[in-house]
Design a protein around this motif. Structure first.
Motif, short mmCIF file in Angstrom:
data_model
loop_
_atom_site.label_atom_id
_atom_site.label_comp_id
_atom_site.label_asym_id
_atom_site.label_seq_id
_atom_site.Cartn_x
_atom_site.Cartn_y
_atom_site.Cartn_z
N LYS A 1 0.83 -1.21 0.00
CA LYS A 1 0.00 0.00 0.00
C LYS A 1 0.86 1.26 0.00
O LYS A 1 0.63 2.21 -0.76
CB LYS A 1 -0.91 0.00 1.23
N LYS B 1 -4.48 -1.55 -4.24
CA LYS B 1 -5.86 -1.47 -3.77
C LYS B 1 -6.26 -2.75 -3.02
O LYS B 1 -5.50 -3.71 -2.94
CB LYS B 1 -6.79 -1.24 -4.96
N ASN B 2 -7.47 -2.72 -2.48
CA ASN B 2 -8.03 -3.86 -1.73
C ASN B 2 -7.18 -4.26 -0.53
O ASN B 2 -7.19 -5.44 -0.12
CB ASN B 2 -8.21 -5.08 -2.66
#
Length: 276
Positions: free
Chosen positions: A249, A255-256
Motif C-alpha cells: 500500500k 488497492k483492496n
C-alpha cells in the motif's frame, strides 16, 4: 524470527523495486546474492571447518533455494506485492505435511483446524481478487507462487537438519556462495548482456541484500535452537505477509488492502490455533 519476518517483508519490497529498473530477474538475483556474499564474508567464522558431506548437502539446498528465488521473483513481478504476500502463506500447508512425513512431528486436531482456516483465507483472497487488473492473476503466477512455497518448505527441512552439525555462519556463507555461482552460470548460458550501468545505479539491490543477509542470520540462529519446531517457526515467519501487505500500500499504492489484511488476519487466527 519476528525480526526476520520484518526484514523479509522489506526484502520482498526492495526486490520488486529492483526488478522495475532496467535489469532482468537473472541480473537482479545474481547481484543480490553476490552483494550478500560480500557482506557476509567479514562476519563468517570457521567457514572451511566443514566436511565434504555437509558441503554437498548445502549444494543441494543451494540449488533448491536458487530455484525457489527464481519462482519467487517471477511471482512478485507478476502479482501485486500485497497479494503475493498473502499467497506465500500457503507455505505452512507444505511445511506441515513435510514435517509430519519427514521429521515425524505430530498432526493434532488444532493443526487440522488451523490449516483449514489458512486454506479458507487463501480461497477468499483468490475469490475476491479481480482478474481484470493491470496485473492479472495468471495461472502461471499462481503456480509459481505455490511452487515457491513448496520448495521453500523443503529448504527449511534441509536447513533444520544441517544446523545439527554445522554453524549458522557456515550455512549462510556456503549457501550464498553456491547460489551466486549458479546464477552467474545461468547468465553465462543465456548469454545475457549485463547492464552494468543500471546495476550500479540500482540502489534497491543493496537494500535488498542487507535485508536478506541480516534477516537470514536471525533465521539461522533461530533454526539452530534444538527445541525449535519447524512448523511453529514457519508460522511465525509468515508475519512477514502483514509487512508485505502494508508496504504494498505504502510503496505501490495497491488497492483492496483492507480486504487483504482481513484475510491475512483469518490466516493468522489459523496460525494461533495451531500454536495452542
Amino acid at each position: 524470527i519476528i525480526i526476520y519476518a520484518i526484514l523479509n517483508g522489506l526484502y520482498r519490497s526492495t526486490k520488486k523495486l529492483a526488478t522495475t529498473k532496467d535489469n532482468n530477474i537473472y541480473e537482479v538475483l545474481a547481484y543480490i546474492t553476490l552483494i550478500s556474499l560480500i557482506l557476509v564474508i567479514p562476519i563468517s567464522k570457521d567457514i572451511f571447518s566443514i566436511n565434504i558431506y555437509s558441503l554437498l548437502i548445502i549444494l543441494v539446498k543451494a540449488i533448491i533455494v536458487a530455484i525457489t528465488w527464481l519462482l519467487g521473483i517471477y511471482s512478485i513481478s507478476n502479482l501485486d506485492l500485497s497479494l503475493y504476500g498473502i499467497l506465500t502463506l500457503s507455505r505452512i500447508i507444505f511445511t506441515t505435511i513435510l514435517s509430519i512425513i519427514i521429521l515425524g512431528e505430530v498432526l493434532t486436531l488444532n493443526t487440522i483446524i488451523g490449516i483449514l482456516l489458512v486454506i479458507a483465507g487463501l480461497y477468499l483472497t483468490n475469490k475476491t481478487t479481480s482478474l481484470n487488473t493491470n496485473k492479472k492473476l495468471s495461472k502461471k503466477a499462481l503456480t509459481a507462487t505455490f511452487l515457491f512455497c513448496l520448495f521453500g518448505s523443503i529448504s527449511a527441512i534441509i536447513e533444520k537438519r544441517l544446523l545439527l552439525n554445522i554453524t549458522s555462519s557456515q550455512l549462510q556463507f556456503w549457501t550464498l556462495f553456491f547460489i551466486t555461482i549458479i546464477y552467474f552460470i545461468i547468465l553465462f548460458i543465456k548469454q545475457r548482456k549485463i547492464n552494468h550501468q543500471a546495476i550500479y545505479k540500482n540502489y534497491y539491490l543493496i537494500l535488498s541484500s542487507i535485508s536478506l543477509v541480516v534477516g537470514d542470520r536471525f533465521l539461522y540462529l533461530a533454526n539452530a535452537i534444538p527445541n525449535s519446531s519447524v512448523i511453529i517457526m514457519t508460522l511465525i515467519k509468515q508475519l512477514s505477509a502483514i509487512v508485505t501487505i502494508i508496504l504494498g500500500k505504502i510503496i505501490f499504492k495497491e488497492k483492496n488492502i483492507i480486504k487483504r489484511l482481513l484475510f491475512s488476519i483469518l490466516i493468522i487466527i489459523g496460525i494461533i490455533i495451531i500454536l495452542i
